[in-house]
Motif scaffolding. Structure first.
Motif, PDB file in Angstrom:
ATOM      1  N   GLN A 127       0.888  -1.162   0.000  1.00  0.00           N
ATOM      2  CA  GLN A 127       0.000   0.000   0.000  1.00  0.00           C
ATOM      3  C   GLN A 127       0.924   1.209   0.000  1.00  0.00           C
ATOM      4  O   GLN A 127       1.485   1.554   1.033  1.00  0.00           O
ATOM      5  N   GLN A 129       0.350   4.559  -1.122  1.00  0.00           N
ATOM      6  CA  GLN A 129      -0.150   5.900  -0.783  1.00  0.00           C
ATOM      7  C   GLN A 129      -0.155   6.059   0.738  1.00  0.00           C
ATOM      8  O   GLN A 129      -0.522   5.114   1.430  1.00  0.00           O
ATOM      9  N   PHE A 255      -7.418  -0.197   4.146  1.00  0.00           N
ATOM     10  CA  PHE A 255      -8.393   0.742   3.584  1.00  0.00           C
ATOM     11  C   PHE A 255      -9.618   0.009   3.047  1.00  0.00           C
ATOM     12  O   PHE A 255      -9.614  -1.214   2.936  1.00  0.00           O
ATOM     13  N   GLY A 256     -10.626   0.793   2.713  1.00  0.00           N
ATOM     14  CA  GLY A 256     -11.770   0.226   2.011  1.00  0.00           C
ATOM     15  C   GLY A 256     -11.335  -0.164   0.616  1.00  0.00           C
ATOM     16  O   GLY A 256     -11.550  -1.278   0.155  1.00  0.00           O
ATOM     17  N   GLY A 257     -10.710   0.788  -0.046  1.00  0.00           N
ATOM     18  CA  GLY A 257     -10.219   0.520  -1.385  1.00  0.00           C
ATOM     19  C   GLY A 257      -9.025   1.391  -1.690  1.00  0.00           C
ATOM     20  O   GLY A 257      -8.810   2.413  -1.039  1.00  0.00           O
ATOM     21  N   GLU A 259      -7.037   2.853  -5.253  1.00  0.00           N
ATOM     22  CA  GLU A 259      -7.269   2.997  -6.695  1.00  0.00           C
ATOM     23  C   GLU A 259      -6.060   2.645  -7.554  1.00  0.00           C
ATOM     24  O   GLU A 259      -5.727   3.378  -8.480  1.00  0.00           O
ATOM     25  N   LEU A 280     -18.249   1.882  -2.986  1.00  0.00           N
ATOM     26  CA  LEU A 280     -16.796   1.880  -2.804  1.00  0.00           C
ATOM     27  C   LEU A 280     -16.084   1.612  -4.136  1.00  0.00           C
ATOM     28  O   LEU A 280     -15.047   2.212  -4.439  1.00  0.00           O
ATOM     29  N   HIS A 283     -16.245   4.633  -6.235  1.00  0.00           N
ATOM     30  CA  HIS A 283     -15.237   5.587  -5.765  1.00  0.00           C
ATOM     31  C   HIS A 283     -13.867   5.269  -6.369  1.00  0.00           C
ATOM     32  O   HIS A 283     -13.226   6.138  -6.974  1.00  0.00           O
ATOM     33  N   GLU A 284     -13.433   4.031  -6.220  1.00  0.00           N
ATOM     34  CA  GLU A 284     -12.095   3.682  -6.724  1.00  0.00           C
ATOM     35  C   GLU A 284     -12.041   3.803  -8.241  1.00  0.00           C
ATOM     36  O   GLU A 284     -11.032   4.214  -8.808  1.00  0.00           O
ATOM     37  N   HIS A 287     -11.457   7.321  -9.378  1.00  0.00           N
ATOM     38  CA  HIS A 287     -10.044   7.726  -9.291  1.00  0.00           C
ATOM     39  C   HIS A 287      -9.283   7.449 -10.592  1.00  0.00           C
ATOM     40  O   HIS A 287      -8.195   8.002 -10.787  1.00  0.00           O
ATOM     41  N   PHE A 302      -4.513  17.178  -1.655  1.00  0.00           N
ATOM     42  CA  PHE A 302      -5.169  15.868  -1.607  1.00  0.00           C
ATOM     43  C   PHE A 302      -6.652  15.947  -1.971  1.00  0.00           C
ATOM     44  O   PHE A 302      -7.220  15.039  -2.557  1.00  0.00           O
ATOM     45  N   GLU A 306      -9.431  13.381  -3.799  1.00  0.00           N
ATOM     46  CA  GLU A 306     -10.546  12.735  -3.091  1.00  0.00           C
ATOM     47  C   GLU A 306     -11.874  13.484  -3.196  1.00  0.00           C
ATOM     48  O   GLU A 306     -12.935  12.869  -3.223  1.00  0.00           O
ATOM     49  N   MET A 364      -5.145  13.768   6.250  1.00  0.00           N
ATOM     50  CA  MET A 364      -6.097  13.125   5.351  1.00  0.00           C
ATOM     51  C   MET A 364      -7.341  12.703   6.112  1.00  0.00           C
ATOM     52  O   MET A 364      -7.351  11.691   6.789  1.00  0.00           O
ATOM     53  N   TYR A 369     -12.520  14.686   1.328  1.00  0.00           N
ATOM     54  CA  TYR A 369     -13.536  13.942   0.588  1.00  0.00           C
ATOM     55  C   TYR A 369     -14.847  14.723   0.516  1.00  0.00           C
ATOM     56  O   TYR A 369     -15.384  14.981  -0.561  1.00  0.00           O
ATOM     57  N   ARG A 538      -9.306  -2.794   8.625  1.00  0.00           N
ATOM     58  CA  ARG A 538      -9.629  -1.534   7.950  1.00  0.00           C
ATOM     59  C   ARG A 538      -9.679  -0.403   8.970  1.00  0.00           C
ATOM     60  O   ARG A 538     -10.502  -0.407   9.888  1.00  0.00           O
TER      61      ARG A 538
END
Ligand code: BES
Ligand code: ZN
Length: 587
Positions: A127, A129, A255-257, A259, A280, A283-284, A287, A302, A306, A364, A369, A538
């Motif tokens: 991961q 990011q 995370f949830g997702g 991208e 979700l 959302h991804e 991105h 950011f 988002e 963040m 968002y 998560r």
């Protein structure tokens, strides 16, 4: 030590050198929990030195394209930043090869032992990011630098590797996979996962990877993927990444997702069984335009990633499932925004952030968002949807494969969206640069939410149970959020008996319900809370649950005990946030 003048979270000398392409050749060692090999960087250079970001990497050698050794030094480690790698280039050097090994505690990488995976085979994923790519690749770890990459990945026989790139070749028996990403992307979108993965196709350009026990449920849950992709394209222009696959990770995914280009990484908690959490994926997918095509230049910007993505997510959901659902999602988002603004220092409630000297991760929040999405909604309203949609499509077209700061965005938007209806630009500047929630936030309304607010009141005062047969997930969440925060355990027992909330398979509902249970000493749910915290990593779920446990004197010890037992199963990103909550790591 000199930092990057443009990006407070990178050492890289991006004003003097650009990395245009990376070639990775990496071997994964599950026993040692290390990744070792080489990266070759192609440089576009205007200076005789190269500065890269690294974090906990062991550097074995640095050479130029002809194999001649290059001089290098590493700066002392600094919190959140890692170490700068300074390389002195020869006159003609346009390629640098670094031989290195990652640390078992690399921030990006989570190694999962076979005991805790579905397949009982080992699993590993990255991961990157926001600033963790440097913990597994020495690179210019700033979102302002985009490049292409190729990779050869060597894994134990029988396991499958996937990356945020086109899959070129594989030899499962020898455990060698090759990948190629021909579109320029920033370092935070380089991703790798290796495990016992099966693939199920969803359409000729979408599909799902997951461990064998999960892949069928995932394919059923995600069957609208192609429809989503078409809706997104109709709103935003062509999809530039050829394929959109979804990788379902083990439950420890923080995370949830995420991208990652061509392959969204997703938590298994998105699989509710009734497709009720697929926003979700919207959302991804969004991105793929906001973030991956057009990218925030620094983590201070950011919200450009988002906020746009959250706005677009809502538009995709509206197109696929109707205005009602979109309004409910928008309202939940506004509630999240209110809560975030209440709990954060004013500085962190501006869209344009100033994270210099802080972990990028710290700034963040839901503000990027939801405040971002609500500002775009306000702009949509001021200019009208038709004009705004033309602007949106044009924005992604004009800036594709580029990066922008908030200021770049604002001057472009002013040039493209002409006129100043209702003083919109003064308002927009207020949204971007001032803290809190501006008074002109677009008011949303949902008759179903109004009914759920009434249901909550009625039940709390007179005990009348609502009729819930037709409720969607968002209504459950709104109902639970509308209940008085203090309730007798017997009252909660009444709800639980009627609706089986403690054993819901919907992780979003479970999390909201458990928070209420913990605050009100509803002990019959505690076994389920423990199981939830023991299996799911998560961060969005862990934080409110541990916070609730710590806030209640009766469950403080339980919180310590659960965290002590579960910490090693969480990703470093979740561990870092929880350690802060517990004020230091618990051994
Ligand atoms: N890009 C983010 C995840 C992220 C943000 C990783 C910041 C590292 C630093 C991703 O797109 C995201 O927003 N995920 C959300 C899901 C979403 C539906 C709001 C999440 O993980 O909860
Ligand atoms: Zn996102």
């Amino acid at each position: 030590m000199v930092l990057n003048a443009m990006d407070p979270h990178s050492y890289a000398n991006t004003d003097q050198v650009q990395v245009t392409h990376m070639t990775l050749d990496l071997r994964l060692n599950f026993e040692a929990q290390t990744i070792a090999g080489t990266v070759t960087l192609d440089l576009d250079r205007r200076a005789p030195k190269l500065v890269l970001d690294t974090d906990q990497l062991i550097i074995q050698a640095v050479q130029d394209g002809a194999g001649n050794p290059l001089e290098y030094t590493l700066s002392p480690a600094k919190a959140y930043m890692g170490q700068a790698l300074y390389v002195t280039l020869h006159d003609q050097t346009t390629q640098v090869t670094i031989q290195y090994t990652t640390s078992p505690s690399a921030g990006a990488i989570q190694w999962l032992s076979s005991e805790i995976t579905q397949s009982h085979k080992p699993f590993v994923f990255t991961q990157s990011q926001a600033t963790l790519a440097r913990s597994w690749i020495p690179c210019m770890d700033s979102p302002s630098i985009k490049g292409t990459y190729r990779a050869t990945i060597r894994v134990p026989a029988g396991l499958t590797a996937v990356m945020s790139a086109a899959h070129k070749d594989h030899d499962v028996e020898r455990g060698v996979f090759t990948f190629q990403m021909d579109q320029p992307i920033p370092s935070y979108l380089i991703a790798l996962a290796v495990g016992d993965l099966k693939f199920a196709s969803l359409s000729d350009r979408t599909g799902v990877y997951a461990e064998p026990g999960v892949v069928d449920a995932a394919a059923a849950e995600f069957r609208d993927a192609e429809k989503m992709l078409k809706a997104a394209e109709s709103l935003l222009g062509p999809y530039e990444w050829e394929r959109w696959d979804i990788l379902v990770l083990p439950a420890s995914f923080p995370f949830g997702g995420m991208e990652n280009p061509r392959i969204t990484f997703a938590t298994p908690t998105v699989i509710a069984g009734d497709r009720s959490l697929v926003s979700l994926l919207a959302h991804e997918l969004a991105h793929s335009w906001s973030g991956n095509l057009v990218t925030n230049a620094t983590w201070n910007d950011f919200w450009l990633n988002e906020g746009f993505t959250t706005y677009i997510e809502n538009r995709i959901m509206e197109q696929l499932y109707g205005k009602d659902l979109a309004a409910m999602m928008g309202l939940l988002g506004q509630q999240d925004l209110q809560a975030a603004v209440k709990s954060l220092p004013a500085e962190d409630t501006k869209l344009k952030l100033d994270l210099k000297g802080r972990n990028a991760d710290d700034g963040m929040s839901d503000v990027a968002y939801e405040k971002g999405a609500n500002m775009l909604r306000l702009m949509e309203q001021a200019f009208g949807r038709d004009a705004f949609d033309i602007y949106l499509k044009g924005y992604f077209h004009r800036y594709k494969f580029k990066t922008l700061t908030t200021e770049d965005w604002l001057s472009d938007a002013k040039a493209q969206l002409q006129g100043n209806p209702n003083d919109i630009w003064e308002r927009v500047e207020n949204w971007v640069y001032q803290p809190g929630i501006p008074v002109d936030m677009v008011r949303l309304s949902s008759s179903r939410f109004k009914a759920r607010t009434d249901d909550a009141k009625n039940w709390a005062t007179s005990g009348t149970l609502p009729k819930t047969d037709e409720w969607v997930t968002q209504e459950w969440l709104h109902f639970l959020r509308s209940l008085p925060q203090q309730l007798a355990p017997e009252k909660l027992a009444d709800l639980d008996r009627s609706f089986g909330l403690t054993h819901t398979g919907n992780a979003e509902i479970a999390c909201t319900w458990f928070t209420l249970c913990i605050a009100n000493n509803y002990t019959p749910s505690y076994d389920a809370v423990q199981t939830f915290l023991g299996t799911i990593g998560r961060r969005k779920f862990l934080m409110p649950l541990y916070e609730a446990l710590l806030a209640n004197p009766n469950t403080k010890e339980l919180a310590d005990a659960i965290y002590r037992k579960s910490r090693s199963n969480y990703h470093s990103i979740s561990q870092a946030s929880l350690d802060k909550l517990f004020s230091g790591p618990i051994q």
